[in-house]
Design an enzyme around this catalytic site. Structure first.
Site, short mmCIF file in Angstrom:
data_model
loop_
_atom_site.label_atom_id
_atom_site.label_comp_id
_atom_site.label_asym_id
_atom_site.label_seq_id
_atom_site.Cartn_x
_atom_site.Cartn_y
_atom_site.Cartn_z
N GLY A 72 0.85 -1.26 -0.07
CA GLY A 72 -0.04 0.21 0.02
C GLY A 72 0.64 1.36 0.15
O GLY A 72 0.52 2.24 -0.66
N ASN A 154 -7.76 3.62 8.91
CA ASN A 154 -7.41 2.73 9.43
C ASN A 154 -7.13 2.63 10.91
O ASN A 154 -6.74 1.87 11.58
CB ASN A 154 -5.85 2.49 8.91
CG ASN A 154 -4.97 3.52 9.17
OD1 ASN A 154 -5.41 4.75 9.08
ND2 ASN A 154 -3.72 3.44 9.68
N GLN A 182 -7.92 -0.56 3.77
CA GLN A 182 -8.86 -1.37 4.64
C GLN A 182 -9.84 -1.80 3.98
O GLN A 182 -10.60 -2.48 4.73
CB GLN A 182 -9.14 -0.38 5.82
CG GLN A 182 -7.91 0.23 6.75
CD GLN A 182 -7.38 -1.11 7.40
OE1 GLN A 182 -7.96 -2.10 7.76
NE2 GLN A 182 -5.99 -1.03 7.92
N ALA A 203 -2.23 -6.90 0.04
CA ALA A 203 -2.91 -8.12 0.37
C ALA A 203 -2.58 -8.53 1.81
O ALA A 203 -3.59 -9.31 2.02
CB ALA A 203 -1.82 -9.18 -0.55
N HIS A 204 -1.93 -8.02 2.40
CA HIS A 204 -1.70 -8.67 3.93
C HIS A 204 -2.83 -8.07 4.94
O HIS A 204 -3.12 -8.25 5.93
CB HIS A 204 -0.46 -8.34 4.59
CG HIS A 204 -0.06 -6.86 4.91
ND1 HIS A 204 -0.22 -6.28 6.23
CD2 HIS A 204 0.11 -5.84 4.39
CE1 HIS A 204 0.18 -5.18 6.24
NE2 HIS A 204 0.34 -4.77 5.05
N THR A 242 11.53 -7.13 -11.47
CA THR A 242 11.02 -8.58 -11.56
C THR A 242 10.03 -8.71 -10.64
O THR A 242 9.97 -8.67 -9.41
CB THR A 242 11.96 -9.56 -11.41
OG1 THR A 242 13.16 -9.57 -12.36
CG2 THR A 242 11.42 -11.20 -11.48
N CYS A 334 2.47 1.72 11.37
CA CYS A 334 3.42 2.28 10.92
C CYS A 334 3.96 3.39 11.63
O CYS A 334 5.27 3.82 11.30
CB CYS A 334 2.98 3.09 9.38
SG CYS A 334 2.88 1.81 8.07
#
Length: 390
Positions: A72, A154, A182, A203-204, A242, A334
């Site tokens: 994010g 959040n 969220q 994703a987490h 990659t 964070c």
């Protein structure tokens, strides 16, 4: 010892089905997705493109509107910085309640690129003053503007009045970026109905792996963006490097699984939240909830934030709870400085209250049960007795 993980807004446990998909990709699809000259590379490339198609279908977007990122924070940076570089944005409109990946990036752009930044006034309970927002848009109508606002906060769970914000952005010809980290993967979202220009996901936050996310960018805008990270032609040349094949496979599987059970999971989590509110009121008379987190129709079900009464600031409160088996937080992960009060809570709470109370953010997930709430309540009661706060 019994344990209760109640910090799902920080990160969620990875589903077993997601782990299986990722392990298979690690074992059997190890090729470089850019090495299309041989089958190993083409197989990895296929995983990425099939994942892109499934993700786009889940949010009602076009596959060409999905750019994979490391999460994010990178996604928010991509939107903000690319808007200045390629879209001619000279004015950013946001709020002091945003995630640091927005606030610190905006500050950096203001200092280095001389971008004009305005903050929308915050009303009671963290509600944004949309009349002030319109006034700022009107006063800066000669400048190309990007509005950057969270769909769901959040820390306090407040839901943005997105329809009104979209209307104002369209009225004043402003781009709209919403940090939907969220929301995506936890609630249905339809990009055909919501006129976001940009939206970000990680994703987490929905039972997938860390280190992978994506940004949604409208097709007519994405064509204007040349590059964010240089070095190769991955992700339409916008984000070189990659690709994280197994992470993208896990992200896609996590979103697919979440999309199958939105209604069931939302009801379960909402019921847990209401039960928690009821139990907290029993042990803490006149409890103060932060933001609109206690309002079912104005906040996301997964977040509940309240002020816990103490005789003085008790920075060890969260560690005491952890020792009793309960994992909660004081706000955004964070900001990992326990002694630093959340900027969101500071923005919406009286300073006198903060001198004798500590914020606690509880965030529920699909794996939580009522017994987790009971363990939290039991732990808080023990702490209150120990500190003679009852």
């Amino acid at each position: 010892m019994k344990r209760a993980y109640l910090d799902n807004a920080a990160t969620t446990p990875v589903r077993n089905e997601v782990i299986k998909v990722m392990v298979n990709a690690l074992k059997y699809s190890f090729g470089n997705p850019s090495s299309v000259q041989h089958s190993y590379g083409r197989e990895a490339f296929s995983i990425i493109e099939e994942s892109r198609i499934r993700i786009a279908k889940n949010i009602m977007a076009s596959p060409s509107e999905i750019i994979f990122t490391s999460g994010g924070t990178e996604a928010n940076n991509l939107v903000l910085r690319s808007s200045i570089l390629y879209l001619g944005v000279k004015h950013i409109l946001t709020s002091q309640l945003e995630h640091f990946s927005v606030l610190k990036t905006v500050l950096d752009l203001s200092n280095k690129d001389k971008v004009c930044v305005n903050f929308i006034q915050i009303q009671e309970k963290g509600v944004l003053n949309l009349n002030h927002m319109e006034d700022l848009l009107k006063r800066n109508s000669s400048k190309k503007t990007l509005v950057s606002l969270m769909y769901a906060n959040n820390e306090i769970g407040n839901l943005l009045e997105v329809d009104k914000v979209i209307f104002l952005c369209q009225k004043y010809n402003a781009y709209f970026h919403s940090d939907t980290i969220q929301i995506i993967g936890n609630f249905p979202i339809d990009m055909k109905k919501l006129s976001f220009d940009f939206a970000t996901a990680s994703a987490h936050k929905f039972y997938g792996p860390k280190g992978v996310g994506f940004v949604f960018i409208r097709n007519h805008i994405i064509k204007k963006i040349k590059h964010f990270i240089t070095g190769g032609f991955q992700e339409y040349g916008i984000r070189s490097g990659t690709e994280n094949t197994y992470g993208i496979a896990g992200l896609s599987k996590a979103l697919q699984l979440s999309s199958c059970n939105f209604l069931h999971h939302t009801k379960k989590i909402q019921d847990l939240k209401l039960y928690c509110i009821s139990e907290l009121k029993k042990i803490i008379p006149n409890i103060i909830f932060n933001g609109l987190s206690f309002c079912p129709d104005q906040s996301i079900p997964s977040i509940l934030n309240f002020l816990y009464p103490t005789k003085k600031k008790d920075y060890l409160l969260y560690f005491h709870l952890d020792l009793m088996g309960v994992s909660v937080s004081n706000g955004s992960s964070c900001n990992n400085n326990v002694k630093k009060m959340s900027h969101v809570i500071q923005s919406i709470t009286n300073e006198k209250l903060l001198n004798k109370m500590m914020p606690i953010r509880i965030s529920f997930g699909i794996f939580n049960e009522k017994k987790d709430i009971d363990l939290l309540i039991e732990a808080l009661q023990k702490i209150r007795k120990q500190k003679n706060l009852s």
